[in-house]
Design an enzyme around this catalytic site. Structure first.
Site, PDB file in Angstrom:
ATOM      1  N   ASP A   1      10.768   4.958  -9.900  1.00 22.40           N
ATOM      2  CA  ASP A   1      10.444   5.516 -11.216  1.00 22.40           C
ATOM      3  C   ASP A   1      11.162   6.838 -11.474  1.00 22.40           C
ATOM      4  O   ASP A   1      11.511   7.143 -12.620  1.00 22.40           O
ATOM      5  CB  ASP A   1       8.935   5.737 -11.337  1.00 22.40           C
TER       6      ASP A   1
ATOM      7  N   SER B   1       0.807  -1.205   0.000  1.00 25.92           N
ATOM      8  CA  SER B   1       0.000   0.000   0.000  1.00 25.92           C
ATOM      9  C   SER B   1       0.849   1.268   0.000  1.00 25.92           C
ATOM     10  O   SER B   1       1.579   1.535  -0.947  1.00 25.92           O
ATOM     11  CB  SER B   1      -0.945  -0.058   1.210  1.00 25.92           C
TER      12      SER B   1
ATOM     13  N   LYS C   1      -0.635  -4.215  -3.180  1.00 25.30           N
ATOM     14  CA  LYS C   1      -1.929  -3.600  -2.896  1.00 25.30           C
ATOM     15  C   LYS C   1      -1.938  -2.203  -3.511  1.00 25.30           C
ATOM     16  O   LYS C   1      -1.439  -1.253  -2.934  1.00 25.30           O
ATOM     17  CB  LYS C   1      -2.203  -3.514  -1.401  1.00 25.30           C
TER      18      LYS C   1
END
Length: 449
Positions: free
Chosen positions: A305, A294, A319
């Site tokens: 990224d 999460s 999740k």
């Protein structure tokens, strides 16, 4: 009805206008279909109310009906009342009583999702994937999640005995623990050989402030020049979205952190970093494992990224959904999945998780090879990702295995290595060093495995 900021922040409230719709044949057909379904429900309700072997009250029947409706959706949508609601509030606040363990129900059995660091459960050696079959010699099989949690609770200082079945072991074994008042320390830090290690074990309401305080303290302790940072997010079950955004922002100078997307294509909300990297561009390694979920995955995905950190360890939990929590009464709330979130490159973490740049097994765990990993994709009715990431541009052909991965837990213990993943990360950062190596860490590419 009141929306409360628990787990992940709710969507904004929008005032509704009462409009008189234009009736169409398709709308009329939909109304008829809906009425027929409601008629079926009332027929079953009347039958149960009038003919069930024991007299049963309306509250029990309605709670069962609501639970059944939400059970048809996904594993994270639920209706919370009484003790469940209190648990939701107290665990988000980071102060509650018990053992420090997250569990779920799987085919009638109580399964451990993850123990919380520095709690009775973690100190007793409870591990993700364990099954709890008995509490104080009383069989748990067939109990509801609420009933199982109630049995684990008790006054601080009281003893509890659990019988554990661990895949890979021939026989069950008993573990005795003492219940404690669980006051989470969500952020801890230390210096190891010039490397700053920041351990974040949850994303409750004050995590961002504590992380920034840790970064400031590290600057004072090192003169602003640590060799690098290890952000340990292993077994972090997640929490509040705004805290994940703020923690990510502390390590980023610019760029998108995460986006959340609802049912409609136009329902997109993006979060961006503000200027000011509190780690001063120095190399960062993020440790993740199957318990990283999460909000913790948001941080790992954002820094990965943005080429700001190397992600190391195991694939994360996966999740990638957002829950809105709406308080429906003094001690009740509806927790409903309302959106998916995506990393800056557009990757959906849902059911796929974050793949580490460098896969590092936890060899210091003697049960590592036999213990199953519980991830989102293993849960029944889990949401599917809307889009799959194409990582070909991020991959390279380095498939060679590090010779250190051949060590056994016993051999590592003799070498004084209690945490192989952390040791591997420390040695990696020390090799990176400072100066030009910072760019190497920030621009590292994923290796295919």
């Amino acid at each position: 009805m009141k929306i409360i900021p628990t787990l992940l922040p709710p969507l904004a409230l929008v005032s509704a206008l009462a409009l008189v719709p234009v009736t169409t044949s398709s709308m009329a057909a939909a109304d008829v279909a809906n009425f027929e379904e409601l008629e079926k429900f009332m027929s079953v309700y009347d039958r149960v109310k009038g003919a069930y072997v024991d007299q049963i009250d309306d509250k029990t029947l309605m709670k069962g009906a609501i639970d059944g409706m939400l059970a048809a959706l996904d594993p994270h949508s639920s209706y919370l009342e009484d003790s469940d609601f209190d648990t939701l509030r107290t665990t988000t606040d980071g102060n509650y009583g018990g053992l420090g363990i997250t569990v779920s129900i799987e085919d009638g059995a109580v399964k451990v999702i993850a123990p919380t660091e520095d709690t009775p459960a973690s100190r007793a050696g409870i591990k993700a994937g364990d099954y709890i079959t008995h509490i104080n010699s009383e069989l748990l099989y067939g109990a509801t999640l609420d009933e199982a949690v109630e049995k684990m609770r008790g006054a601080p200082g009281s003893a509890i005995k659990m019988t554990i079945v661990r895949p890979g072991r021939e026989k069950p074994f008993d573990v005795t623990m003492t219940r404690e008042r669980i006051v989470l320390r969500p952020v801890k830090w230390e210096l190891k050989d010039g490397v700053a290690v920041i351990d974040i074990n949850t994303f409750s309401g004050n995590v961002a402030d504590e992380t920034k305080a840790a970064l400031t303290a590290i600057d004072k302790a090192t003169g602003g020049k640590p060799l690098g940072y290890i952000l340990d997010l292993r077994s972090n079950p997640g929490g509040l979205l705004d805290q994940a955004v703020e923690v990510s922002d502390a390590f980023l100078e610019r760029g998108e952190i995460v986006s959340q997307r609802g049912r409609e294509k136009s329902d997109i909300e993006r979060y961006y970093a503000r200027a000011g990297d509190m780690a001063h561009g120095r190399p960062i390694v993020i440790l993740v494992d199957a318990g990283t979920a999460s909000a913790a995955e948001i941080v790992a995905g954002a820094l990965q990224d943005q080429r700001r950190a190397l992600v190391m360890g195991e694939k994360s939990f996966g999740k990638g959904s957002v829950q809105t929590v709406v308080q429906t009464g003094p001690r009740s709330a509806l927790r409903l999945t309302t959106a998916r979130y995506f990393t800056p490159s557009g990757r959906s973490v849902q059911a796929g998780g974050i793949d580490p740049d460098i896969g590092v097994p936890q060899l210091s765990d003697p049960d590592y090879n036999d213990r199953p990993r519980v991830r989102e994709a293993d849960l029944r009715r889990h949401l599917l990702a809307q889009a799959k990431a194409d990582d070909k541009l991020l991959e390279q052909d380095d498939t060679s295995k590090d010779p250190r991965f051949a060590f056994t837990a016993e051999e590592l213990e003799k070498k004084g290595i209690k945490d192989f993943q952390l040791d591997y990360a420390l040695k990696t950062l020390k090799r990176l060093g400072t100066g030009s190596a910072v760019a190497s860490a920030g621009g590292a590419k994923k290796s295919s495995r």
